[in-house]
Scaffold this active site. Structure first.
Site, PDB file in Angstrom:
ATOM      1  N   LYS A 185     -22.369 -32.224  15.850  1.00  0.00           N
ATOM      2  CA  LYS A 185     -23.695 -32.744  16.223  1.00  0.00           C
ATOM      3  C   LYS A 185     -23.663 -34.266  16.377  1.00  0.00           C
ATOM      4  CE  LYS A 185     -27.860 -33.879  13.502  1.00  0.00           C
ATOM      5  NZ  LYS A 185     -27.437 -34.986  12.644  1.00  0.00           N
ATOM      6  N   ASN A 186     -23.136 -34.959  15.368  1.00  0.00           N
ATOM      7  CA  ASN A 186     -23.247 -36.419  15.389  1.00  0.00           C
ATOM      8  C   ASN A 186     -22.340 -37.076  16.424  1.00  0.00           C
ATOM      9  OD1 ASN A 186     -25.269 -36.336  13.537  1.00  0.00           O
ATOM     10  ND2 ASN A 186     -23.986 -36.881  11.767  1.00  0.00           N
ATOM     11  N   CYS A 204     -33.823 -37.388   9.708  1.00  0.00           N
ATOM     12  CA  CYS A 204     -34.218 -36.819   8.420  1.00  0.00           C
ATOM     13  C   CYS A 204     -34.826 -37.883   7.527  1.00  0.00           C
ATOM     14  CB  CYS A 204     -32.993 -36.211   7.746  1.00  0.00           C
ATOM     15  SG  CYS A 204     -32.649 -34.568   8.364  1.00  0.00           S
ATOM     16  N   ARG A 238     -34.115 -46.067   6.118  1.00  0.00           N
ATOM     17  CA  ARG A 238     -33.279 -46.061   7.328  1.00  0.00           C
ATOM     18  C   ARG A 238     -33.669 -47.149   8.338  1.00  0.00           C
ATOM     19  NH1 ARG A 238     -31.864 -39.965   9.076  1.00  0.00           N
ATOM     20  NH2 ARG A 238     -29.892 -40.979   9.524  1.00  0.00           N
ATOM     21  N   ASP A 268     -23.659 -36.162   3.932  1.00  0.00           N
ATOM     22  CA  ASP A 268     -24.205 -34.964   4.589  1.00  0.00           C
ATOM     23  C   ASP A 268     -23.727 -33.669   3.923  1.00  0.00           C
ATOM     24  OD1 ASP A 268     -25.425 -36.723   6.285  1.00  0.00           O
ATOM     25  OD2 ASP A 268     -24.198 -36.264   8.037  1.00  0.00           O
ATOM     26  N   ARG A 293     -32.018 -28.218  13.778  1.00  0.00           N
ATOM     27  CA  ARG A 293     -31.633 -29.514  14.334  1.00  0.00           C
ATOM     28  C   ARG A 293     -30.118 -29.637  14.353  1.00  0.00           C
ATOM     29  NH1 ARG A 293     -32.787 -34.262  11.112  1.00  0.00           N
ATOM     30  NH2 ARG A 293     -31.398 -34.967  12.731  1.00  0.00           N
TER      31      ARG A 293
END
Ligand SMILES: CC(=O)N[C@H]1[C@@H](OP(=O)(O)OP(=O)(O)OC[C@H]2O[C@@H](n3ccc(=O)[nH]c3=O)[C@H](O)[C@@H]2O)O[C@H](CO)[C@@H](O)[C@@H]1O
Ligand SMILES: C=C(OP(=O)(O)O)C(=O)O
Length: 469
Positions: free
Chosen positions: A44-45, A138, A143, A331, A423
């Site tokens: 994903k990232n 998230c 952040r 994560d 997601r």
């Protein structure tokens, strides 16, 4: 393609989980061991930031091994809104950014995922200006984006944040960013990626010191290099980029998702199963494999791109501090907590990367875990078993932690928060079903019916209690 995938106007399939909370639930009947092979999807990232990176190229970019995720669809919507043309066929996304029609990204989309903000770097490099709303992602901490902003300022951009929008522009006549020496106060993944992308088209040399070393940063660098960028040192804490005037078309394969693979390792470990995962890059999973071996779970590298996990005799407690790569990944912290909840002895987990990423502890306690949280530390006292209950995933990896725990819990667990899970996990429930898990997704209406049934039975129970009082 699965029936819960629908087509959207930007050409990319969309899962039907909306960014807002939906009421779909997963039902898991735990206590069964799993067996077989799991195919790991693209990361994903990586996929998300590669899609942003396609903005750097005025030709065609083909990105392969793209996972089927809600975040990928949303990233597609952000890029379409900027004028890029996208189409998806299976795991391949074709992107053409020859025409970028606006430098202003849409608020409603950018606020839904963190990675969309990273497009500020390539947008500024291509157009000399960008208006990017502050990002979502998230809710695991404040952040901020100060490191992205300071780096772009060092490269000659004027940046102001007003009314929640980050307005950046290169004011000198050339409209081109300039190479710069940038020291990041902390090795932020996103800031490293934003600045590396921006620097590929800048005038001169950029040096990023204290850069993030995550595999996804390396994948992005390789993607940019495949388009003709001059980048050295990705994967170390010093990245040197020499700007070029233009990048060309590419055809590129996303690396396997180390966090998805790690989650399946934990699903295997907690259910004492024999599982094979591929494709994986075992070196990306080193900190997770080391911890699994330390607590008694055998993990074997049978082939260069596959891992086998075997049932543990006993699971022992351990301590974990999350760290930037190559430390233990934040994560993986939530799903690893599920495993330690049933390990023998006391474990301490320190979350050092994000300041609010332990909310899953109280949800795990609903399943019978014994976890106390103080500040950014969780004190986990291992219990001999978990028992099914209704729980909620409060963010993406917290939702994964609920699934891992539910696979081991006796009886039935109902998990809410699938808008988070979808997601970042490519059809997790279906992949688990394939290896023998008893897991079922109830879409909105079925889940609503279940919830109102539960509500009316709890009203009845309360009513009975008050009468008998
Ligand atoms: C889309 C994506 O790739 N997301 C990943 C990325 O997020 P993301 O890129 O947002 O994470 P960062 O590495 O930037 O964040 C690490 C820490 O730095 C802080 N920080 C970051 C930027 C900044 O300008 N100022 C600042 O203070 C953050 O608040 C956090 O405490 O890396 C995280 C850390 O591995 C992962 O958990 C996320 O899954
Ligand atoms: C925190 C995560 O994602 P994001 O940065 O997109 O919120 C994650 O993948 O665990």
């Amino acid at each position: 393609m699965e029936d819960r995938i629908i087509n959207t106007s930007n050409g990319l399939p969309e899962t039907n989980s909306s960014p807002q909370a939906d009421s779909s639930v997963l039902k898991v009947w735990g206590g069964r061991s799993l067996e077989g092979h799991v195919t790991i999807s693209g990361a994903k990232n990586s996929a998300l930031v590669l899609m942003a990176g396609a903005l750097l190229c005025s030709g065609d970019c083909r990105i392969r091994n793209v996972p089927l995720l809600a975040d990928v669809s949303r990233m597609g919507e952000v890029l379409s809104a900027l004028g890029m043309r996208l189409s998806r066929s299976g795991n391949i996304i074709d992107i053409n950014a020859s025409e970028i029609t606006t430098s202003k990204a849409p608020y409603e989309l950018v606020t839904q995922l963190r990675a969309s903000f990273f497009a500020i770097g390539p947008l500024l490099a291509r157009l000399g200006e960008a208006q990017m709303p502050l990002p979502g992602g998230c809710a695991i901490g404040a952040r901020p984006v100060d490191l992205h902003v300071r780096g772009l300022q060092a490269m000659g951009a004027e940046v102001q944040i007003e009314h929640g929008i980050c307005n950046a522009r290169v004011t000198d006549g050339s409209r081109r960013l300039k190479g710069a020496k940038i020291y990041l106060d902390l090795p932020s993944v996103g800031a490293t990626e934003t600045l590396m992308m921006a620097a590929t088209l800048a005038d001169g040399e950029t040096i990023i010191e204290n850069a993030a070393r995550e595999p996804e940063v390396v994948d992005l660098a390789n993607f940019c290099i495949s388009m003709g960028a001059k980048i050295e040192g990705a994967g170390t804490s010093k990245i040197v980029i020499n700007g070029v005037p233009k990048l060309h078309s590419t055809d590129y394969n996303v690396i396997p998702d180390r966090i998805e693979a790690g989650t399946f390792l934990l699903a295997g470990a907690i259910t004492r199963s024999d599982l094979i995962l591929s494709p994986v890059m075992p070196e990306h999973l080193m900190p997770v494999i080391a911890k699994l071996e330390e607590i008694g779970v055998p993990v074997i590298e049978e082939q260069p791109n596959s891992l086998r996990i075997k049932p543990a005799q006993i699971l022992k407690a351990t301590d974990i501090d999350t760290m930037p790569h190559p430390g233990f990944p934040t994560d993986m912290q939530a799903p690893f907590m599920s495993l330690l909840a049933v390990a023998e002895g006391d474990s301490i987990i320190n979350e050092t990367v994000f300041e609010n990423r332990l909310r899953h502890a109280s949800e795990l306690n609903r399943l019978g875990a014994d976890i106390r949280v103080k500040g950014n530390s969780a004190f986990v006292r291992g219990v001999s078993e978990l028992s099914g209950a209704p729980v909620e995933g409060t963010d993406l990896r917290a939702a994964a932690a609920m699934v891992v725990a539910a696979l081991a819990a006796s009886g039935e667990t109902t998990i809410k928060g699938l808008n988070y899970l979808d997601r970042g996990y490519d059809r997790l429930d279906l992949k688990l079903q394939k290896i023998g898990a008893k897991i079922e997704r109830l879409e909105d209406t079925e889940a609503d019916a279940l919830a109102s049934k539960a509500e009316s039975s709890s009203e009845t129970t309360n009513g009975t209690a008050s009468i008998s009082n």
